[in-house]
Design an enzyme around this catalytic site. Structure first.
Site, PDB file in Angstrom:
ATOM      1  N   ARG A 146      -8.421  16.728  14.812  1.00 22.65           N
ATOM      2  CA  ARG A 146      -7.104  17.005  14.216  1.00 22.65           C
ATOM      3  C   ARG A 146      -5.981  16.739  15.213  1.00 22.65           C
ATOM      4  O   ARG A 146      -4.860  16.427  14.844  1.00 22.65           O
ATOM      5  CB  ARG A 146      -7.031  18.443  13.692  1.00 22.65           C
ATOM      6  N   TYR A 193      14.374   6.741   0.187  1.00 21.55           N
ATOM      7  CA  TYR A 193      13.122   6.677  -0.575  1.00 21.55           C
ATOM      8  C   TYR A 193      12.981   7.928  -1.461  1.00 21.55           C
ATOM      9  O   TYR A 193      13.363   9.031  -1.047  1.00 21.55           O
ATOM     10  CB  TYR A 193      11.965   6.597   0.430  1.00 21.55           C
ATOM     11  N   ASP A 217      14.266   5.250   8.927  1.00 17.89           N
ATOM     12  CA  ASP A 217      13.049   4.801   8.244  1.00 17.89           C
ATOM     13  C   ASP A 217      13.091   3.273   8.230  1.00 17.89           C
ATOM     14  O   ASP A 217      13.916   2.670   7.547  1.00 17.89           O
ATOM     15  CB  ASP A 217      13.014   5.374   6.823  1.00 17.89           C
ATOM     16  N   LYS A 231       2.654   0.439   4.033  1.00 18.61           N
ATOM     17  CA  LYS A 231       3.301  -0.739   3.467  1.00 18.61           C
ATOM     18  C   LYS A 231       3.070  -1.965   4.361  1.00 18.61           C
ATOM     19  O   LYS A 231       1.957  -2.412   4.468  1.00 18.61           O
ATOM     20  CB  LYS A 231       4.793  -0.455   3.260  1.00 18.61           C
TER      21      LYS A 231
HETATM   22  C1  LIG Z   1       6.360   4.270   0.737  1.00 20.31           C
HETATM   23  C2  LIG Z   1       7.510   4.708   1.530  1.00 20.31           C
HETATM   24  C3  LIG Z   1       7.523   5.958   2.144  1.00 20.31           C
HETATM   25  C4  LIG Z   1       6.397   6.956   1.970  1.00 20.31           C
HETATM   26  O1  LIG Z   1       5.212   6.505   2.525  1.00 20.31           O
HETATM   27  P1  LIG Z   1       3.746   6.982   2.035  1.00 20.31           P
HETATM   28  O2  LIG Z   1       2.845   6.328   3.012  1.00 20.31           O
HETATM   29  O3  LIG Z   1       3.579   6.501   0.631  1.00 20.31           O
HETATM   30  O4  LIG Z   1       3.731   8.463   2.115  1.00 20.31           O
HETATM   31  C5  LIG Z   1       8.628   6.288   2.894  1.00 20.31           C
HETATM   32  N1  LIG Z   1       9.670   5.453   3.044  1.00 20.31           N
HETATM   33  C6  LIG Z   1       9.693   4.233   2.467  1.00 20.31           C
HETATM   34  C7  LIG Z   1      10.877   3.357   2.677  1.00 20.31           C
HETATM   35  C8  LIG Z   1       8.622   3.817   1.702  1.00 20.31           C
HETATM   36  O5  LIG Z   1       8.653   2.612   1.113  1.00 20.31           O
END
Ligand SMILES: *Cc1c(COP(=O)(O)O)cnc(C)c1O
Length: 405
Positions: free
Chosen positions: A62, A115, A187, A212
């Site tokens: 963990r 998001y 982000d 992504k």
């Molecule tokens: C998909 C996404 C997230 C969240 O990510 P997960 O891995 O699905 O939890 C956060 N910010 C952006 C810009 C995203 O496209």
């Protein structure tokens, strides 16, 4: 050292080599997937030293894991950061960062266009802990600067935004936030470190949904945060206790995906630009949202802070949601799915993808048309994608108001 001084190498070389050397086992050219939950010590003194962080090593899955650590190292080097820590998902990275740095009574300034999940943290969860959230119109830089000047622990940004691809001036906003002592969190999921380097533009922390583009193959969830050692230590401590740990197998899949990060992102960005130009010239397309188009509201800012403009674009169809419902299933080379950044093209409306968490009224308030389609360009040949879009658009000509004239 195998891989040389990776920090000095260019980004394509870093994608391949960074972070791996110390973990290659018995001449292996690929890092191992270490599934072990516990790590054993015969020497109790050494065990204690590792447990207290006085010596490098692993204690329990963990907290840390070798495969997970290589993933963190690779992203850290790609973002040019001092330190990095990972999470089970992108949302875990975002919530872990916010909940580890904010206290009751704090104020956070952000954008209305973050998001969907992030927006829910702002509207539903942070207020429960007496944290004041101020969401500004995304491209109103003066308003954001005024709100930050009024006092904020964190300025939380995203650029380009999802799904309307708005652009904010990261350097300008980071400068304004630092003048009043706010931390700047960005982000960087949509741009990737190949197209945009928020830390070099002045951000303190950069976050990714590794699910992504970093992973790129839509087969593993993950999140990561990069920044200075002290902040990352605070965020890591929150994660090791709260437990949203990245799985070693996911770390391996993300690592393997990242070897081709630069190849994929360059091609996806070039193809997205071509697709955006095609759609912008099509009579059945109402509007195209892509920062690489000269007609984009903040194209000049995007040009300054990005290498290319990324693999995601959105467009709205003339003809209402009826057109969207007929158009999407007619595509041959797009999964109609909620993810993005994969080698396969994916497409979908915000009501089932980025803003599935929101009501129709909330989407309308955010200026997201119900006829919007988010299109994440894969690595297919762009001519095939354009032919596919063209045949799909022909099929919805009957519901288009242009034809009824
Ligand atoms: C998909 C996404 C997230 C969240 O990510 P997960 O891995 O699905 O939890 C956060 N910010 C952006 C810009 C995203 O496209």
């Amino acid at each position: 050292m195998r891989g040389g001084d990776t920090q000095k190498a260019q980004l394509g070389t870093r994608s391949v080599w960074a972070g791996e050397d110390a973990y290659l086992l018995q001449g292996a050219t690929q890092v191992p997937v270490v599934h072990s939950v516990g790590f054993g010590y015969d020497d109790l003194e050494e065990w204690q030293d590792v447990a207290l962080g006085r010596k490098p090593g692993h204690i329990y899955g963990r907290n840390t894991n070798p495969t997970v650590q290589v993933f963190e190292e690779k992203v850290r080097m790609l973002e040019g950061a001092e330190a990095a820590t990972s999470f089970s998902t992108g949302m875990a990275a975002i919530s872990g960062t916010l909940f580890s740095l904010l206290r009751p009574g704090d104020r956070i300034v952000s954008l209305v266009d973050t998001y969907g999940g992030t927006n829910k943290i702002f509207s539903e969860f942070l207020p429960r802990f007496d944290i004041e959230v101020v969401l500004c119109p995304t491209t109103n830089h003066e308003r954001i600067i005024r709100e930050v000047a009024a006092g904020a622990k964190i300025l939380y940004l995203e650029s380009p935004t999802n799904p309307t691809l708005k652009i904010v001036d990261l350097k300008r906003l980071a400068g304004a936030a630092h003048a009043t002592g706010s931390l700047v969190v960005v982000d960087n999921t949509f741009a990737t470190p190949i197209n945009q380097q928020p830390l070099a533009l002045g951000a303190d922390l950069v976050i990714h949904s590794a699910t992504k583009f970093l992973g790129g193959h839509a087969d593993a969830l993950g999140g990561v945060v990069c920044g200075p050692q002290d902040l990352i230590q605070t965020i890591y401590h929150y994660r090791e206790i709260n437990g949203a740990t990245l799985h070693p197998m996911s770390a391996y899949l993300l690592l393997r995906g990242m070897k081709t990060l630069q190849l994929r992102v360059r091609r996806q960005s070039a193809s997205a630009e071509t697709v955006a130009r095609f759609l912008a010239s099509h009579p059945l397309v109402e509007h195209v949202y892509y920062p690489g188009l000269r007609t984009h509201e903040n194209h000049d800012i995007a040009r300054r802070q990005m290498q290319q403009f990324g693999g995601v674009l959105s467009f709205s169809l003339a003809g209402g949601f009826e057109a969207v419902r007929d158009f999407l299933p007619s595509l041959h080379y797009a999964h109609l799915a909620a993810n993005l950044g994969a080698v396969e093209t994916t497409a979908g409306p915000p009501r089932t993808t980025s803003h599935v968490e929101c009501t129709a009224e909330e989407r309308a308030a955010l200026g997201i048309p119900e006829t919007l389609i988010r299109y994440s360009v894969g690595i297919e040949d762009v001519d095939d994608l354009i032919a596919d879009l063209a045949q799909g658009l022909e099929r919805v000509r009957h519901v288009s108001p242009t034809l009824r004239i």
